[in-house]
Design a protein around this motif. Sequence first.
Motif, short mmCIF file in Angstrom:
data_model
loop_
_atom_site.label_atom_id
_atom_site.label_comp_id
_atom_site.label_asym_id
_atom_site.label_seq_id
_atom_site.Cartn_x
_atom_site.Cartn_y
_atom_site.Cartn_z
N VAL A 420 0.85 -1.19 0.00
CA VAL A 420 0.00 0.00 0.00
C VAL A 420 0.89 1.24 0.00
N VAL A 435 -2.32 1.12 -4.28
CA VAL A 435 -1.38 0.01 -4.07
C VAL A 435 -0.50 -0.16 -5.29
N CYS A 450 -5.23 -6.96 3.68
CA CYS A 450 -4.25 -5.86 3.70
C CYS A 450 -4.02 -5.44 5.14
N PHE A 492 -0.29 -6.31 1.00
CA PHE A 492 -1.60 -6.88 0.71
C PHE A 492 -1.46 -8.16 -0.09
#
Length: 742
Positions: A420, A435, A450, A492
Amino acid sequence: MGKIRISLLAKELGVKSNLLIDRCHEKGLTHITHHANTLIPEQAEMIRQLFKPSAKEVVSAKEASKVKEPIVLHETEHKKDDKTVLQTGSGIKVVQPTKIVRIPKSPPQPQRIVKVPPTKTFWKKRPQAVAPAKRRDHTAEVIEIKKPAVKEKETKIVMEPPITVKDLSSKLGIRANEIITKLLLEHNVRSTINQILTEEIVQLLGIEYGVEIEIKKKEIAAERDFIAEQVSTRIEDLVYRAPIVTFLGHVDHGKTSLLDSIRQTDVAADEVGGITQHIGAYKVEMNGKHVVFLDTPGHEAFTAMRARGANITDVVVLVVAADDGVMPQTEEALNHAKAANVPIVVALNKIDKPSANPLRVKQQLANLELIPEEWGGKTQFVETSAVTKKGITALLERLLLESEILELKANPRNPARGVVLEAHLSEGRGVVANVLIQDGSLRQGDIVLCGKTYGRARLITNDRGIEVQEAGPSTPVSVSDFSEVPEAGDKFYVVGDIQKAREIALERQKKERETSLAKYQHVTLDSLYSKIAEGKVKEIKVILKADYKGSVEVLKKALEELSTSEIKVKILHCGVGGITESDVLLADASDAIVIGFYVTTEDKARILAEDKGVDIRLYKIIYDATNEIKAAMEGMLEPESKEVVLGQVEIRHVYRISKFGNVAGCYVKTGKITRNSSVRLIRDNIIIYDGKLESLKIVKDDVKEVRAGFECGLIVANYNDIKTGDIVEAYEVQKVARFLTV
C-alpha cells in the motif's frame, strides 16, 4: 492366658468401660481406675460371670423369641404416656427397664415373667416396606474409592507472543512471584506480573525449569501458509516486470518537473486534484518496456515504508541541480537510499542553465562515496533537463539497463501481492487504497487481505483514473471497498476465502493491541552495553545535526575516530539545522542515535521520538558529545584479566590428621596470603596444582589473612599431596577496565 485390659474386656462383653470399672470396684478391685488397666485371668472370669444371664432368663428369652402375637403389658400396669405396644412381627421392640412384660401362652399353662436387664436396651427404627430384591446388603457392599490420576508434568509447551509473566506462570504451573524473583536475582531483569518478556528470556526460563518452550507466531504461520498455497515459483511462469523507481532529492531541484517530462504530464503546474497525484505512482512505456515511477511526498513517506519492511523500490534516482550542487536534503536523500541498500542513479538536472557546473557536483558527490563510472566508480550519472527534454531518453535507458542487471521477474498467474502506497476515505467510494502490485495479477472481485483490514476489490482504476478489470505485476492501481483504512507500507495479498481473510485481520488487530506495550526498544547510550552483550549491535549508528557546516565536519570526524576493531561508529546522516521529523524517522528505521550540537528539536520531532523510542542527545560542547560516546563504548569493552601475586608461603611441616587430611605448617616468606586467594603449589619450580584454600589458621583460630614473618596452618582444597619444602604462592585475578586506543 495372660492379662487382659479393661477396654478389651468391655468390648468383649458389649458394655462400656466405665460400667466395667464400677463392677470391679464392687468386687473390691479398687486399683482399677482406667480403661488401660489390666486384670489377671481369674479376676477377668469373675467379672464375666457378673454379666452372664441366668438359666431362667435364657429360657424365657428363647420362648419370647417364638411369640408371634403382640405383647402388651397388664392392664393394671399400663400407663398413658408409655409406649408399651410391642409388635414383634414388624420388628419393633420397646422395653422399659423397670416394667414387667407378661407373655401370653396357651390357657392351661401359667404365665411367665421375663425381666430384661437395663444394659440390654436397644432401639430400632421401623423399616420401610421395601421389596426384598431391592434391599441393600450393607455387609457385602464394598465401596471402591478411586484416587484421582496424577497429571504428569509437561516437558514441552507451545506459547504465542507476546508472553507475559502471568502467561508463563499459568503454563509452567509456577507462582508468578517466584518467576519475578528469579528474573531479578539470576538474570538482573526487573519485571511485573504483566511484563512482556523477550523470547530469549522465556526460552531460558523454560530450560531452567526443565520445560521446552516453543514460541509459535500464529499470524506469520497463517500468512506463510496461505501464500505458499497460491504462489508458483516455476521458472517457465516467470516473466519480466517493470522496475520500480523512486525520485529523491533536495527541494526545488526539479524532481516533479523531471517526472512530468518523463510521463508527459504537467503536475508541477497544477498540484491540485487528479487521480495520478493521489496514487503517487506512474507507469511509462518505452520501446515496448515499462518503468514505474514513485512520487513519494518527501523522504518521510519513503522512510516510513522502509521502516515497515516495504522495500518496494528497485532503483533510486537522486536528482541534483547542476547549478545548485549538493544541499542538506540531497545528503539526507542519499543517506535514505544507502540505508535502503538499493542501486542509485544520479540525474544532474537543470543542465541547460548557464550557471550549471556538473563537474563540481560530481566532486561533491564523490566526497559522499558516489563516484562516477568515468572516474572508476560504479555510479551512473545522467545529465538531464526538464525544460529542453535533454537526457530523458538516456535516463530511461539507464533505468532499463539497471533493471536487466537486477533480473526483475514476476509471475502474473499468481494471486496478486504488493504494498500500500497510501490510503484515504473517499466520500463516494468509501475506503480507497493506492497500491503497487509486485507479483501476480489483481482482478475485480478478488478478496484482498491488507494488514489489519480486508475487503473485496470491487473497483480497480489505473494511474490515469481509468477503470480496469485486471492489473499485472509492477502496476500501480487504486482499489476500493476495504473494511478499514490501511496504513502506508502495509502488504496486501489476494486470498481465496473471505472468512480466512477476516480471521487473519482480526488476529492481527488483537496482536497489535497486545503488543502496544511491547514496542521495539531502540538503541540508546544507556542500553548500548546490553545490546552489545546480546550480539545485537556491532556498530553505533549516529544521525548528526549541528548549527554550522564546520561543526558538522569536526564532530563527524571526532566520532568516527572513536571506532575500534570491536565496535564501529557509523554516521548515517549529518546536516545543518534543527532535528526534524525526517531525522527521527530515519533513526527509527535504522536504529540510530540522534546527536544535536547547538541545535534544538522540533516539537513534532520530539513527540515522534518519544513515541518511537528514539534517543536524542543535545550538546553544546563537542568534547561532551565525544566523551559520552567514548564512555559508552568503553563500558562495552570486556575488561582485561590481570593476575597479581600476593605472596609466597613455605611449607615446613606436614601434619596428618584423619579428620581433615594433610595440614601444612607454614611460614609466610613474602607478601601475604588470604583466606579467599587462589593458590599454586610449587615443587622444584614446577606448578603441580592450582586451586583454592580450604582453611587458613593461626594456631586454632581462623583468620582472613597472614602477613610476612608469621607462621600459619593451611589446608589446600581437594589436594593432599603436599610435602615439606613446597612453596604455596597466593594470587588473585583482578579485572582491569579497558580504554579506547587512538
